[in-house]
Enzyme design. Structure first.
Site, PDB file in Angstrom:
ATOM      1  N   HIS A  50       0.840  -1.195   0.000  1.00 54.61           N
ATOM      2  CA  HIS A  50       0.000   0.000   0.000  1.00 54.61           C
ATOM      3  C   HIS A  50       0.879   1.250   0.000  1.00 54.61           C
ATOM      4  O   HIS A  50       2.078   1.178   0.264  1.00 54.61           O
ATOM      5  CB  HIS A  50      -0.950   0.010   1.217  1.00 54.61           C
ATOM      6  CG  HIS A  50      -0.258   0.081   2.541  1.00 54.61           C
ATOM      7  ND1 HIS A  50      -0.072  -1.006   3.365  1.00 54.61           N
ATOM      8  CD2 HIS A  50       0.304   1.124   3.191  1.00 54.61           C
ATOM      9  CE1 HIS A  50       0.554  -0.637   4.453  1.00 54.61           C
ATOM     10  NE2 HIS A  50       0.810   0.652   4.381  1.00 54.61           N
TER      11      HIS A  50
HETATM   12  P1  TYD Z   1      -2.361  -4.230   7.430  1.00 57.72           P
HETATM   13  O1  TYD Z   1      -2.580  -2.896   6.768  1.00 57.72           O
HETATM   14  O2  TYD Z   1      -2.902  -5.434   6.715  1.00 57.72           O
HETATM   15  O3  TYD Z   1      -0.814  -4.457   7.738  1.00 57.72           O
HETATM   16  P2  TYD Z   1       0.456  -4.417   6.720  1.00 57.72           P
HETATM   17  O4  TYD Z   1       0.591  -3.000   6.254  1.00 57.72           O
HETATM   18  O5  TYD Z   1       1.626  -4.856   7.537  1.00 57.72           O
HETATM   19  O6  TYD Z   1       0.206  -5.364   5.591  1.00 57.72           O
HETATM   20  O7  TYD Z   1      -2.975  -4.134   8.895  1.00 57.72           O
HETATM   21  C1  TYD Z   1      -3.356  -5.285   9.640  1.00 57.72           C
HETATM   22  C2  TYD Z   1      -4.599  -4.965  10.444  1.00 57.72           C
HETATM   23  O8  TYD Z   1      -4.344  -3.997  11.439  1.00 57.72           O
HETATM   24  C3  TYD Z   1      -5.729  -4.424   9.581  1.00 57.72           C
HETATM   25  O9  TYD Z   1      -6.920  -5.070   9.986  1.00 57.72           O
HETATM   26  C4  TYD Z   1      -5.807  -2.958   9.948  1.00 57.72           C
HETATM   27  C5  TYD Z   1      -5.300  -2.940  11.382  1.00 57.72           C
HETATM   28  N1  TYD Z   1      -4.651  -1.688  11.808  1.00 57.72           N
HETATM   29  C6  TYD Z   1      -5.273  -0.886  12.752  1.00 57.72           C
HETATM   30  O10 TYD Z   1      -6.396  -1.168  13.222  1.00 57.72           O
HETATM   31  N2  TYD Z   1      -4.623   0.242  13.173  1.00 57.72           N
HETATM   32  C7  TYD Z   1      -3.411   0.613  12.690  1.00 57.72           C
HETATM   33  O11 TYD Z   1      -2.844   1.648  13.116  1.00 57.72           O
HETATM   34  C8  TYD Z   1      -2.789  -0.219  11.672  1.00 57.72           C
HETATM   35  C9  TYD Z   1      -1.452   0.156  11.089  1.00 57.72           C
HETATM   36  C10 TYD Z   1      -3.446  -1.355  11.271  1.00 57.72           C
END
Ligand code: TYD
Length: 133
Positions: A50
């Site tokens: 992302h």
């Molecule tokens: P995700 O965006 O999939 O992680 P990565 O960027 O490592 O692939 O995030 C995992 C989960 O955590 C998703 O359900 C969103 C949640 N999340 C929060 O609730 N708060 C936050 O600050 C972050 C960064 C993620």
């Protein structure tokens, strides 16, 4: 690319090392949120996929190591985070993927804003399109 390695200020002595990041010095923005990723079960796992529209981040491995691939739509760079005093600043508008996590990796992220799904671009084609605007 609006990204760079930032070395934390470190104070090693015979008791160990203390590292510090202070606003306006090593810390380029006030921190509103921290999160960390750990327990990544295999070297094959790749996360991220992302970019952010406005969010700025400072990422570091407080333990172990991982690699961050950054892509600003023009070039791609790999940054190895393998020391608690070595942080990676990432500005807005950069696609990132994290991989090659060691078993003991704890990737800590200091963020300039609260969590907002609206700030994410999770589709690579949409990201490339956003760079044309
Ligand atoms: P995700 O965006 O999939 O992680 P990565 O960027 O490592 O692939 O995030 C995992 C989960 O955590 C998703 O359900 C969103 C949640 N999340 C929060 O609730 N708060 C936050 O600050 C972050 C960064 C993620």
């Amino acid at each position: 690319m609006d990204a760079k390695i930032v070395m934390m200020r470190s104070f090693p002595d015979k008791r160990g090392t203390l590292s510090v990041g202070e606003l306006g010095k090593e810390m380029p923005f006030p921190v509103k949120r921290i999160y960390y990723i750990y327990g990544v079960p295999s070297k094959d796992i790749r996360r991220g996929y992302h970019s952010h529209k406005a969010l700025r981040q400072l990422c570091l491995c407080t333990s172990g190591s991982c690699t961050m691939m950054l892509d600003d739509g023009k070039e791609r760079c790999d940054f190895v985070l393998d020391s608690p005093d070595k942080a990676l600043y990432i500005g807005p508008g950069i696609w990132r993927e994290m991989y090659d996590f060691s078993e003991d990796a704890v990737l800590m992220v200091l963020a300039s804003e609260e969590y907002s799904e609206d700030d994410y671009i999770r589709d690579y084609d949409e990201f490339i399109e956003s760079k044309r605007d």
